[in-house]
Design a protein around this motif. Structure first.
Motif, PDB file in Angstrom:
ATOM      1  N   TYR A 150       0.778  -1.229  -0.168  1.00  0.00           N
ATOM      2  CA  TYR A 150       0.110  -0.026  -0.096  1.00  0.00           C
ATOM      3  C   TYR A 150       1.008   1.156   0.028  1.00  0.00           C
ATOM      4  N   VAL A 151       0.775   2.275  -1.132  1.00  0.00           N
ATOM      5  CA  VAL A 151       1.524   3.079  -0.990  1.00  0.00           C
ATOM      6  C   VAL A 151       0.403   4.644  -1.154  1.00  0.00           C
ATOM      7  N   ALA A 152       0.989   5.598  -1.060  1.00  0.00           N
ATOM      8  CA  ALA A 152       0.044   6.827  -1.071  1.00  0.00           C
ATOM      9  C   ALA A 152       0.682   7.879  -2.214  1.00  0.00           C
ATOM     10  N   GLY A 153       0.469   7.432  -3.478  1.00  0.00           N
ATOM     11  CA  GLY A 153       1.049   8.133  -4.726  1.00  0.00           C
ATOM     12  C   GLY A 153       2.269   7.910  -5.031  1.00  0.00           C
ATOM     13  N   ASN A 154       3.107   8.977  -5.570  1.00  0.00           N
ATOM     14  CA  ASN A 154       4.458   8.664  -6.013  1.00  0.00           C
ATOM     15  C   ASN A 154       5.508   9.516  -5.233  1.00  0.00           C
TER      16      ASN A 154
ATOM     17  N   ASN B 165       9.006   7.880  -0.249  1.00  0.00           N
ATOM     18  CA  ASN B 165       9.020   6.865   0.582  1.00  0.00           C
ATOM     19  C   ASN B 165       8.229   5.560  -0.113  1.00  0.00           C
ATOM     20  N   SER B 166       7.229   6.023  -0.911  1.00  0.00           N
ATOM     21  CA  SER B 166       6.508   5.069  -1.760  1.00  0.00           C
ATOM     22  C   SER B 166       7.467   4.460  -2.751  1.00  0.00           C
ATOM     23  N   VAL B 167       8.276   5.074  -3.344  1.00  0.00           N
ATOM     24  CA  VAL B 167       9.230   4.646  -4.533  1.00  0.00           C
ATOM     25  C   VAL B 167      10.075   3.769  -3.846  1.00  0.00           C
ATOM     26  N   ARG B 168      10.700   4.384  -2.643  1.00  0.00           N
ATOM     27  CA  ARG B 168      11.745   3.596  -2.184  1.00  0.00           C
ATOM     28  C   ARG B 168      11.328   2.439  -1.560  1.00  0.00           C
ATOM     29  N   ALA B 169      10.110   2.212  -1.062  1.00  0.00           N
ATOM     30  CA  ALA B 169       9.560   0.988  -0.478  1.00  0.00           C
ATOM     31  C   ALA B 169       9.414   0.045  -1.607  1.00  0.00           C
TER      32      ALA B 169
ATOM     33  N   ASP C 240      -2.375   1.997  -4.564  1.00  0.00           N
ATOM     34  CA  ASP C 240      -2.449   3.249  -4.293  1.00  0.00           C
ATOM     35  C   ASP C 240      -3.502   4.005  -3.386  1.00  0.00           C
ATOM     36  N   VAL C 241      -3.377   4.119  -2.004  1.00  0.00           N
ATOM     37  CA  VAL C 241      -4.583   4.308  -1.424  1.00  0.00           C
ATOM     38  C   VAL C 241      -5.104   5.650  -1.775  1.00  0.00           C
ATOM     39  N   LEU C 242      -4.489   6.771  -2.402  1.00  0.00           N
ATOM     40  CA  LEU C 242      -5.198   7.745  -2.879  1.00  0.00           C
ATOM     41  C   LEU C 242      -6.029   7.508  -4.068  1.00  0.00           C
ATOM     42  N   LYS C 243      -5.756   6.464  -4.753  1.00  0.00           N
ATOM     43  CA  LYS C 243      -6.856   5.972  -5.906  1.00  0.00           C
ATOM     44  C   LYS C 243      -7.820   5.148  -5.510  1.00  0.00           C
TER      45      LYS C 243
END
Length: 104
Positions: A13-17, A20-24, A46-49
């Motif tokens: 689960y990431v929040a956009g780009n 931290n999301s990219v690194r994970a 993507d939790v934003l989408k």
């Protein structure tokens, strides 16, 4: 040994780009390529989408890695930069130790 390998089902689960999301995602893909050798399915959410998916799975922070299979379900929160913590969270490190004869 020719035993069947476990298949891991993972959700990240990431929040956009965000950085931290990219690194994970990059760190996770590196770990999966080195350690899991094709015996995994990874879904990036993507939790934003798709906020409803995060709500259903009770995701409170991002990035969060959720191991669905094999049981038990485990969650790791953060950018996944601590490789050992990720492997322990995925039950891979303990498995490797027992295969090497560390556990009695």
């Amino acid at each position: 040994m020719n035993q069947a390998r476990k298949t891991y089902v993972l959700k990240l689960y990431v929040a956009g780009n965000t950085p931290n999301s990219v690194r994970a995602l990059k760190t996770l893909k590196d770990i999966l390529d080195q350690e899991f050798q094709g015996v995994y399915a990874l879904k990036v959410i993507d939790v934003l989408k798709s906020p409803q998916l995060a709500e259903e799975d009770k995701i409170l922070a991002t990035p969060t890695l959720s191991k669905i299979l094999p049981p038990p379900v485990r969650k790791i929160i953060g950018d996944l930069s601590d490789r050992e913590r990720v492997l322990i969270g995925l039950d891979l490190l303990y498995e490797e130790l027992s295969e090497e004869g560390w556990e009695e």
